[in-house]
Design a protein around this motif. Structure first.
Motif, PDB file in Angstrom:
ATOM      1  N   HIS A 191      -7.012   8.207  -0.133  1.00  0.00           N
ATOM      2  CA  HIS A 191      -5.561   8.233   0.293  1.00  0.00           C
ATOM      3  C   HIS A 191      -5.213   9.268   1.193  1.00  0.00           C
ATOM      4  CE1 HIS A 191      -5.031   5.058  -2.698  1.00  0.00           C
ATOM      5  NE2 HIS A 191      -3.885   4.588  -1.839  1.00  0.00           N
ATOM      6  N   THR A 202      -2.038  -1.574   8.026  1.00  0.00           N
ATOM      7  CA  THR A 202      -2.500  -0.252   8.017  1.00  0.00           C
ATOM      8  C   THR A 202      -1.733   0.937   7.268  1.00  0.00           C
ATOM      9  OG1 THR A 202      -1.653   0.114  10.153  1.00  0.00           O
ATOM     10  CG2 THR A 202      -3.956  -0.948   9.900  1.00  0.00           C
ATOM     11  N   LEU A 229      -6.398   8.349   4.784  1.00  0.00           N
ATOM     12  CA  LEU A 229      -5.753   7.174   5.108  1.00  0.00           C
ATOM     13  C   LEU A 229      -4.409   7.813   5.538  1.00  0.00           C
ATOM     14  CD1 LEU A 229      -5.902   4.225   2.751  1.00  0.00           C
ATOM     15  CD2 LEU A 229      -6.762   4.439   4.910  1.00  0.00           C
ATOM     16  N   LEU A 266       0.606   5.279  -7.466  1.00  0.00           N
ATOM     17  CA  LEU A 266       0.010   6.195  -8.218  1.00  0.00           C
ATOM     18  C   LEU A 266      -0.887   5.667  -9.354  1.00  0.00           C
ATOM     19  CD1 LEU A 266       2.548   9.055  -8.405  1.00  0.00           C
ATOM     20  CD2 LEU A 266       0.305   9.043  -7.245  1.00  0.00           C
ATOM     21  N   ILE A 322      -4.165   3.671  -8.192  1.00  0.00           N
ATOM     22  CA  ILE A 322      -5.508   4.725  -7.626  1.00  0.00           C
ATOM     23  C   ILE A 322      -6.568   4.405  -8.903  1.00  0.00           C
ATOM     24  CG2 ILE A 322      -6.344   6.692  -7.369  1.00  0.00           C
ATOM     25  CD1 ILE A 322      -3.793   7.586  -6.095  1.00  0.00           C
ATOM     26  N   PRO A 344      -0.563   3.188   4.918  1.00  0.00           N
ATOM     27  CA  PRO A 344      -1.003   3.391   3.506  1.00  0.00           C
ATOM     28  C   PRO A 344      -0.039   3.897   2.801  1.00  0.00           C
ATOM     29  CG  PRO A 344      -1.323   5.375   5.136  1.00  0.00           C
ATOM     30  CD  PRO A 344      -0.468   4.201   5.903  1.00  0.00           C
ATOM     31  N   MET A 386       6.011  11.190 -12.381  1.00  0.00           N
ATOM     32  CA  MET A 386       5.776  12.485 -11.654  1.00  0.00           C
ATOM     33  C   MET A 386       6.631  13.761 -12.211  1.00  0.00           C
ATOM     34  SD  MET A 386       5.290  11.725  -7.773  1.00  0.00           S
ATOM     35  CE  MET A 386       6.185  13.229  -7.270  1.00  0.00           C
ATOM     36  N   LYS A 442       1.096  14.200  -4.465  1.00  0.00           N
ATOM     37  CA  LYS A 442       0.317  13.857  -5.693  1.00  0.00           C
ATOM     38  C   LYS A 442      -0.618  12.635  -5.435  1.00  0.00           C
ATOM     39  CE  LYS A 442       1.095  13.836 -10.250  1.00  0.00           C
ATOM     40  NZ  LYS A 442       1.382  13.150 -11.383  1.00  0.00           N
ATOM     41  N   LEU A 443      -0.244  11.768  -4.535  1.00  0.00           N
ATOM     42  CA  LEU A 443      -1.095  10.692  -3.981  1.00  0.00           C
ATOM     43  C   LEU A 443      -2.718  11.299  -3.448  1.00  0.00           C
ATOM     44  CD1 LEU A 443      -0.986   7.581  -3.945  1.00  0.00           C
ATOM     45  CD2 LEU A 443      -0.316   7.780  -1.705  1.00  0.00           C
ATOM     46  N   ASN A 488      -4.743  12.847  -6.277  1.00  0.00           N
ATOM     47  CA  ASN A 488      -5.518  11.923  -7.012  1.00  0.00           C
ATOM     48  C   ASN A 488      -6.752  11.191  -6.103  1.00  0.00           C
ATOM     49  OD1 ASN A 488      -4.133  13.045  -9.010  1.00  0.00           O
ATOM     50  ND2 ASN A 488      -2.838  11.216  -9.275  1.00  0.00           N
ATOM     51  N   SER A 489      -6.622  10.959  -5.025  1.00  0.00           N
ATOM     52  CA  SER A 489      -7.504  10.011  -4.355  1.00  0.00           C
ATOM     53  C   SER A 489      -7.735  10.478  -2.976  1.00  0.00           C
ATOM     54  CB  SER A 489      -6.762   8.789  -4.190  1.00  0.00           C
ATOM     55  OG  SER A 489      -7.141   7.910  -3.096  1.00  0.00           O
TER      56      SER A 489
END
Lengths: 454, 348
Positions: free
Chosen positions: A435, B4, A438, B234, B237, B6, B252, A427-428, A431-432
């Protein structure tokens, strides 16, 4: 026989199976390269068998009396019938009449056929127990009425358990030398490991029928079934595609005729040709669109060589295409689910004797749930069972390596990664894109693993 | 290095007992135990996702100090063994006839899980200046009847290795195990501690959030920090400002929602669609048969249907679960269940 004939839907292969040698086109046979007359040879074999076994039984009675009155050192051994007098082997491609000639002969000689299939008995003991009783014993009815003599037919001997190692031949020979009834074995092809067997008993190599003989038989069927719309060139095509397999030809004929000849015949015929890839499609189609009784369903599944492991998955996959009403769907699935449960028990406990129930449930049970049959259903697309349900947690290689990389940085179990973390990361990432980059960089994912995040 | 990372739920993991959010009484008790250098077998019980394993691992690290690596092991009782491990178990279980003793020629019947994953660790003596090794067994209830084998292990190897058993369902643990352990009931952090942690993260990640939203976050996730951080990330973002709308948007579609959807589609009578969805759930989450039926049962109770209907469907699920035990193909059993529900729905 009369009762069967009254049923309009009986497969033609059974309907037109010859009931006597006179009705048959006897295929050509060779023994050691010499041509022989198959029916005469078999008749003589059977007649001689009973003479020999009678003599041997008499001798053995005397020996047994003798042995009872002497001590162990001087006892005589009982006589056994030599293998070449007890059994013969018919070897030839499928559908040419091996089984039919045995049944026809038995009918003419007023004998009863005891048939077993050697290839679906998985262990030597099972095979022995199936056959020993028949080869040795005489039924209780023998004491009461004069019952028929038996003729033992062992089919598919080239598929017997152990044919790939040395277990098969001793088993067969032991059965043969202890039998009280003549044995006829059938096989489709030469098997190297059965050579010791071929050395001991007579092997008839049977050739397929000639085209003329086949045509003669087919014309009789065409006349009796009153088929009028079949062109001669289409008939030729059917015969050619089947390579001398008369059973296949008759089945195809029935398939085309009962499916309606107003379609383009050539397409239909090439669809029916017995390529193993196409075969399962036609099995499924026949099952759902043509079978309307349990016996027909059984014959359709029997005649196919398809592994039943797979066949019932095909039924599962395509069931909703043919059965649309929820009530019928429920009934069909009840049968299929029972079949699956039985199958599981068979596999886990080796209860192979339950296999017939499995067959009937997933074929007949399923299709008989369908009460409403549209007249002209037309073409329904049949699908390959792509979906394999994992009974346990199994990961693809990409998933496994992904899990390993996650575990280096974050110590949780595989299950938690797949069921918990991965959906979140998906999901992350969706959406991006930042990410996605990353995460892939931090975990050092390669392209395949990165795909999991999309 | 931590800058770092994420993924927030990994970035803000606690690295010592002091850093754990809330539950200060528990942490104090555990710190006392560390000072005493001794404790019995422990049983941690609590809802899933609230930090039991994290606390247990950090506790072990603190207890074992520099000898942590060689004297600590964490095993998951619910992860099935790979086929290599099973093969190894079978081959090791057979005692060769060339060995002396009454066991020669026999097969030792320890459960494969214990034989492969537990025994090699607990049989070796502890290394270094520690009183004993520590073994964490997660999802202990998944062992089922194999828990019996654990009783003896806990007694025989107890001096050499202490066990910390972690579970969500205390009712699924057999009494003899419970009597051998000291029980700790773990609860999620209270709101104040949760609030403190969220504010710290909001500050670090330069977000903008209101008091009410944090309260909402706490309520939605039930105080579970991993879930809360996932949701927060989430929501962040699309912008630094986090409000309640954003939280709801990003809530979710978890597995329970998918399964709830599945039941609803069945109750509408649409079999082909139901089967498609059930296969999607199975492939993406890789549930085994027990899990699928458990989730179906759980979601069934949340549906607004009559008692009669619910009872009937419970019976159907039970029947399907029973068939699936012996059956070879779970897709067929699930399809059967769905077909039955579809047909039943027509009668409603």
């Amino acid at each position: 026989m009369k009762r069967l004939e009254a049923n309009q839907n009986i497969p033609w292969v059974e309907k037109y199976r010859p009931k006597s040698i006179r009705e048959m086109a006897i295929p050509q046979a060779k023994v050691n390269g010499h041509r022989v007359a198959l029916d005469d040879e078999l008749r003589t074999f059977i007649k001689n068998f009973f003479n020999d076994i009678h003599k041997i039984n008499e001798e053995n009675k005397k020996i047994r009396t003798f042995n009872r009155n002497t001590d162990d050192k001087h006892q005589k051994e009982e006589l056994k019938i030599p293998p070449e007098k007890a059994a013969v082997l018919l070897e030839g491609p499928p559908g040419i009449g091996k089984t039919s000639i045995v049944y026809a002969l038995a009918n003419d000689l007023n004998m009863e056929v005891v048939e077993t299939n050697a290839s679906d008995t998985r262990t030597r003991d099972a095979l022995e127990s199936k056959l020993k009783e028949t080869t040795k014993s005489r039924g209780i009815m023998d004491f009461i009425v004069i019952s028929k003599d038996k003729l033992i037919l062992i089919d598919e001997i080239d598929g017997i358990y152990g044919v790939t190692d040395r277990g098969a031949v001793p088993t067969i020979l032991e059965l043969v030398e202890n039998t009280q009834f003549p044995i006829i074995m059938c096989s489709n092809e030469y098997k190297k490991n059965l050579q010791p067997l071929y050395n001991k008993i007579r092997k008839f190599e049977i050739n397929p029928l000639s085209k003329d003989e086949i045509l003669k038989i087919i014309k009789i069927i065409i006349k009796k079934e009153k088929i009028t719309e079949l062109k001669l060139e289409d008939l030729d095509l059917i015969i050619e595609k089947n390579n001398g397999d008369l059973r296949g030809i008759i089945n195809d004929l029935q398939g085309i005729t009962q499916g309606g000849i107003d379609k383009d015949n050539k397409d239909l015929i090439s669809h029916l040709h017995r390529d193993s890839n196409e075969e399962i499609f036609s099995v499924i189609r026949d099952l759902f669109q043509k079978a309307s009784t349990l016996q027909e369903a059984r014959r359709i599944t029997d005649k196919s060589d398809v592994d039943y492991n797979f066949l019932y998955k095909w039924v599962n996959e395509n069931l909703p295409t043919f059965i649309r009403k929820n009530k019928e769907l429920e009934n069909a699935y009840e049968n299929l689910s029972l079949a699956d449960e039985i199958f599981g028990r068979i596999r886990k406990n080796q209860y192979w004797s339950l296999l017939p129930y499995f067959y009937d449930l997933f074929s007949g049970g399923v299709i008989l749930s369908r009460k409403y049959h549209p007249k002209n259903e037309g073409f329904r697309r049949i699908v390959f069972p792509r979906f394999t349900s994992t009974g346990f947690f199994s990961l693809s290689t990409a998933e496994q390596s992904f899990v390993d990389k996650v575990k280096e940085k974050y110590n949780i179990s595989e299950i938690e990664v797949i069921q918990n973390l991965l959906p979140f990361l998906k999901k992350l990432s969706s959406n991006s894109r930042k990410h996605l980059k990353l995460i892939s960089d931090w975990l050092e994912l390669d392209a395949k693993e990165k795909k999991l995040l999309k | 290095m931590s800058d770092t990372i994420p993924i927030w739920r990994i970035k803000y993991l606690p690295h010592s007992l002091k850093e754990i959010c809330g539950r200060k009484d528990l942490i104090e008790r555990l710190s006392d135990i560390i000072k005493e250098r001794n404790f019995p077998h422990l049983l941690f019980v609590g809802q899933e996702g609230i930090g039991k394993t994290t606390i247990a691992t950090l506790f072990s690290e603190a207890f074992l100090g520099k000898y942590f690596k060689s004297n600590f092991q964490k095993v998951y009782a619910n992860v099935p063994l790979t086929s290599e491990e099973l093969k190894q178990a079978r081959s090791e279980a057979y005692v060769s006839t060339s060995k002396l003793g009454s066991l020669a020629g026999k097969t030792i019947t320890t459960p494969a899980f214990i034989q492969i994953k537990v025994k090699p660790f607990i049989e070796l003596k502890a290394l270094g200046d520690v009183p004993f090794k520590i073994l964490i067994v997660k999802n202990f209830e998944a062992l089922g009847s194999n828990q019996q084998a654990f009783r003896r292990l806990m007694e025989i190897y107890g001096t050499n290795c202490r066990m910390m058993l972690i579970t969500t369902k205390i009712s699924a643990i057999i009494d003899p195990i419970i009597s051998r352990c000291q029980i700790f009931l773990i609860s999620p952090p209270k709101f104040e501690a949760f609030d403190g942690l969220i504010r710290y993260i909001v500050d670090k990640e330069d977000l903008d959030i209101e008091e009410n939203t944090i309260k909402l976050l706490y309520n939605i996730t039930g105080g579970r920090i991993s879930n809360a951080l996932d949701l927060l990330q989430l929501a962040s973002i699309s912008g630094k400002k986090i409000d309640s709308d954003k939280l709801y948007e990003n809530l979710m579609t978890s597995q329970s929602d998918l399964i709830r959807n599945l039941l609803l589609i069945c109750l509408k009578g649409d079999f082909p669609k139901a089967r498609e969805l059930s296969r999607k759930i199975q492939t993406s989450y890789k549930y085994n048969s027990k899990e699928v039926f458990n989730f179906l049962l759980k979601e069934l109770f949340k549906l607004p249907i009559s008692r009669y209907a619910r009872n009937h469907i419970i019976n159907l699920i039970a029947e399907a679960d029973y068939r699936a035990i012996d059956g070879m193909d779970i897709d067929i059993q699930i399809s059967n269940l769905m077909a039955k529900i579809c047909n039943f729905a027509e009668l409603l």
